[in-house]
Enzyme design. Structure first.
Site, PDB file in Angstrom:
ATOM      1  N   GLU A  46       0.837   3.900   1.850  1.00 58.89           N
ATOM      2  CA  GLU A  46       1.316   4.345   3.161  1.00 58.89           C
ATOM      3  C   GLU A  46       2.584   3.611   3.563  1.00 58.89           C
ATOM      4  O   GLU A  46       3.551   4.218   4.025  1.00 58.89           O
ATOM      5  CB  GLU A  46       0.236   4.122   4.235  1.00 58.89           C
ATOM      6  N   HIS A  75       0.822  -1.207   0.000  1.00 57.81           N
ATOM      7  CA  HIS A  75       0.000   0.000   0.000  1.00 57.81           C
ATOM      8  C   HIS A  75       0.859   1.262   0.000  1.00 57.81           C
ATOM      9  O   HIS A  75       2.025   1.248   0.411  1.00 57.81           O
ATOM     10  CB  HIS A  75      -0.943  -0.004   1.193  1.00 57.81           C
ATOM     11  N   CYS A 104      -5.910   1.199   5.745  1.00 59.11           N
ATOM     12  CA  CYS A 104      -6.435  -0.076   6.230  1.00 59.11           C
ATOM     13  C   CYS A 104      -5.781  -0.409   7.576  1.00 59.11           C
ATOM     14  O   CYS A 104      -4.869   0.283   8.030  1.00 59.11           O
ATOM     15  CB  CYS A 104      -6.153  -1.183   5.218  1.00 59.11           C
ATOM     16  N   CYS A 144      -1.916  -0.969   7.375  1.00 59.42           N
ATOM     17  CA  CYS A 144      -1.172   0.287   7.260  1.00 59.42           C
ATOM     18  C   CYS A 144      -1.234   1.070   8.566  1.00 59.42           C
ATOM     19  O   CYS A 144      -0.248   1.702   8.961  1.00 59.42           O
ATOM     20  CB  CYS A 144      -1.707   1.122   6.100  1.00 59.42           C
TER      21      CYS A 144
END
Length: 159
Positions: A80, A78, A103, A106
């Site tokens: 992040e 992801h 999420c 993360c």
């Protein structure tokens, strides 16, 4: 002549950079960008969602549905986490600007890295267990999160 007054805010500026970063994502369904900024409004790192280095986006699946190993979800890093991993320095006490609310996976990484504030744009998965868990952990760790009141739009013109 006086200075120009209608400049964009810091939030708009950094979210614009997050959107620009998201344009690097090859994910056909969801492009997410993230920017980590320090207390002096200096960009520390950026990231977008994609496969890990060395994992060809021509070989690994982009599918959203199917058996777990045949979908992107077990392979994609992801935005992040990429921003944390791409940073040349620690990101403790920094702010994350991200186009989609993080999420739960993360959120764990952001908390561990020392991010203290999240500014996000979209919360389209707010009703999922993943985002509910994310918000629960962020609240417990005293990480603040703020949704921008309006969406940021950038337009690129290729020459």
């Amino acid at each position: 002549m006086s200075k120009r007054e209608n400049v964009i805010s810091w939030n708009e500026y950094f979210m614009g950079i997050a959107h620009l970063s998201a344009l690097r994502s090859k994910d056909p369904s969801t492009q997410v960008g993230a920017v980590i900024v320090d207390e002096n409004h200096k960009v520390v790192s950026i990231g977008y969602n994609g496969f890990p280095k060395g994992c060809s986006d021509d070989v690994f699946p982009w599918n959203r549905e199917g058996e777990s190993l045949d979908t992107k979800y077990v392979y994609v890093v992801h935005a992040e986490l990429n921003a944390i991993l791409n940073s040349p320095r620690l990101v403790k006490d920094c702010t994350l600007y991200v186009s989609l609310f993080p999420c739960h996976e993360c959120a764990k990484a952001l908390i561990q890295a020392g991010i203290t504030q999240i500014v996000y744009e979209d919360d389209k998965y707010a009703d999922t267990d993943s985002v509910k868990a994310s918000k629960r952990m962020l609240d417990s760790a005293h990480v603040t999160y703020t949704q921008l009141s309006q969406k940021i739009s950038i337009t690129l013109k290729r020459l």
